[in-house]
Motif scaffolding. Structure first.
Motif, short mmCIF file in Angstrom:
data_model
loop_
_atom_site.label_atom_id
_atom_site.label_comp_id
_atom_site.label_asym_id
_atom_site.label_seq_id
_atom_site.Cartn_x
_atom_site.Cartn_y
_atom_site.Cartn_z
N LYS A 124 4.16 8.73 18.14
CA LYS A 124 4.34 7.91 19.32
C LYS A 124 3.96 6.47 18.99
N PHE A 125 4.78 5.54 19.42
CA PHE A 125 4.51 4.11 19.24
C PHE A 125 4.34 3.54 20.64
N ILE A 126 3.09 3.53 21.09
CA ILE A 126 2.73 3.19 22.47
C ILE A 126 2.33 1.71 22.51
N CYS A 127 2.85 0.99 23.48
CA CYS A 127 2.54 -0.44 23.58
C CYS A 127 1.93 -0.76 24.93
N ILE A 128 1.10 -1.79 24.94
CA ILE A 128 0.43 -2.25 26.15
C ILE A 128 0.93 -3.66 26.48
N VAL B 230 -6.98 14.65 24.57
CA VAL B 230 -6.40 14.38 25.88
C VAL B 230 -7.56 14.25 26.86
N TYR B 231 -7.42 13.39 27.86
CA TYR B 231 -8.51 13.10 28.79
C TYR B 231 -9.79 12.72 28.03
N ILE B 232 -9.62 11.79 27.10
CA ILE B 232 -10.73 11.35 26.25
C ILE B 232 -11.68 10.48 27.07
N ASP B 233 -12.97 10.71 26.92
CA ASP B 233 -13.97 9.85 27.55
C ASP B 233 -14.00 8.50 26.83
N GLU B 234 -14.10 7.44 27.62
CA GLU B 234 -14.13 6.11 27.00
C GLU B 234 -15.29 5.97 26.03
N ALA B 235 -16.42 6.59 26.33
CA ALA B 235 -17.59 6.50 25.45
C ALA B 235 -17.35 7.17 24.10
N ASP B 236 -16.38 8.07 24.05
CA ASP B 236 -16.07 8.80 22.82
C ASP B 236 -14.79 8.33 22.16
N ALA B 237 -14.16 7.33 22.75
CA ALA B 237 -12.81 6.96 22.32
C ALA B 237 -12.74 6.49 20.87
N MET B 238 -13.72 5.73 20.42
CA MET B 238 -13.65 5.19 19.06
C MET B 238 -13.73 6.29 18.00
N ASN B 239 -14.27 7.46 18.37
CA ASN B 239 -14.30 8.58 17.43
C ASN B 239 -12.91 9.17 17.19
N VAL C 284 -7.54 3.65 24.65
CA VAL C 284 -7.42 5.00 24.10
C VAL C 284 -7.66 6.03 25.20
N ALA C 285 -8.73 5.84 25.95
CA ALA C 285 -9.05 6.78 27.03
C ALA C 285 -7.95 6.78 28.10
N TYR C 286 -7.48 5.60 28.45
CA TYR C 286 -6.46 5.48 29.51
C TYR C 286 -5.16 6.16 29.09
N CYS C 287 -4.69 5.87 27.90
CA CYS C 287 -3.43 6.48 27.45
C CYS C 287 -3.54 8.00 27.42
N SER C 288 -4.73 8.50 27.08
CA SER C 288 -4.89 9.95 26.96
C SER C 288 -4.87 10.66 28.31
N ARG C 289 -4.87 9.90 29.41
CA ARG C 289 -4.72 10.52 30.73
C ARG C 289 -3.27 10.98 30.97
N PHE C 290 -2.35 10.35 30.27
CA PHE C 290 -0.94 10.55 30.55
C PHE C 290 -0.20 11.28 29.44
#
Length: 285
Positions: A76-80, A140-149, A228-234
């Motif tokens: 996936k090539f996801i853009c913001i 999926v549904y990644i916590d923002e605090a864990d996103a960098m992992n 990262v966390a936001y994209c993983s919601r969808f």
């Protein structure tokens, strides 16, 4: 580490950049810089290698040795969109309350020095230097605090865009974002341990040696962990997915008068610590 892919288009081999700026061949260790190789366990295994023990590849990267996209088999090539307040202003659009997500088709992906092809009927082909975030650990549904992992590393992306296709031809932005060659990616994937502060990276873009963009990731509206966390919601995020995080001001659409690529120009861009790109622009055919 700086991980890369080198060789002819469609037949790239995996490699890494050593401390002397030479490419070392990883094809005896991994099949590609993709998939599980980007998982934290895969990155750890590569980090344990002694680069001097790997075969040295002849040639100078980005000179007489072609580099391909730094990640293979991108899923996936996801853009913001509009993720810098000053870029939103120059585009005449409000600052978004949530990240704007769109896609570039994976057929747009090319190497960091490959030509950019202006598509047929284009009148408004534009440039955008962006920070790319490469996913390593799925989630999926990644916590923002864990996103960098979940991040394998960072890279330079040029989110080449055709503004008329994007904004005036009906439908979503994707129509003007995914043309072939509209996704130069690389030169290398830089692992997070080599990036002191992802929120303080200078970035720039020149067209024919004229500075067009000069910005910093310090002014991102939505920072990397949030994205990262936001994209993983969808959607589930998978190893090798790329999130391109938005561009600072200075795009052609925002100039007075607007300025767009016609063909024959050279677009050069880079981000501090992540490398540089230089692409010749080919006119529409």
């Amino acid at each position: 580490m700086k991980l890369l892919r080198y060789g002819p288009s469609g037949a790239e081999k995996p490699g890494l950049l050593d401390s002397d700026g030479q490419v070392r061949d990883l094809s005896g260790v991994v099949a590609d810089i993709s998939g599980d190789v980007l998982h934290p366990d895969g990155i750890a295994a590569l980090r344990n290698l002694d680069p001097a023990s790997l075969p040295r590849v002849e040639g100078t990267p980005q000179d007489d040795l072609r580099l391909g996209p730094c990640v293979g088999n991108i899923g996936k090539f996801i853009c913001i969109g509009l993720n810098y307040a000053d870029h939103a202003a120059e585009s005449g659009m409000p600052i978004p309350e949530e990240p704007i997500i769109f896609n570039k088709w994976t057929s747009a992906i090319c190497g960091p020095n490959d030509p950019i092809q202006i598509p047929r009927d284009s009148q408004k082909t534009d440039w955008e230097v962006e920070l790319g975030v490469v996913i390593g650990k799925p989630g999926v549904y990644i916590d923002e605090a864990d996103a960098m992992n979940h991040v394998a590393g960072f890279c330079v992306v040029n989110d080449v865009s055709e503004r008329d296709f994007q904004l005036h031809r009906a439908g979503t932005w994707d129509k003007g974002k995914g043309c072939d060659t509209f996704g130069p990616t690389g030169p290398w994937l830089v692992t997070p341990d080599e990036v002191a502060d992802v929120d303080a990276l200078d970035m720039w873009l020149d067209v024919d040696s004229e500075r067009m963009q000069a910005g910093s990731t310090a002014t991102l509206i939505f920072k990397v962990p949030h994205l990262v966390a936001y994209c993983s919601r969808f959607m589930s995020l998978q190893p090798g997915d790329v999130i391109s995080t938005g561009t600072p001001p200075g795009v052609g659409m925002g100039k007075t008068p607007p300025r767009y690529l016609k063909g024959g120009e050279t677009v050069s861009l880079g981000i501090a610590g992540l490398g540089e790109q230089k692409s010749k622009v080919l006119p529409a055919s």
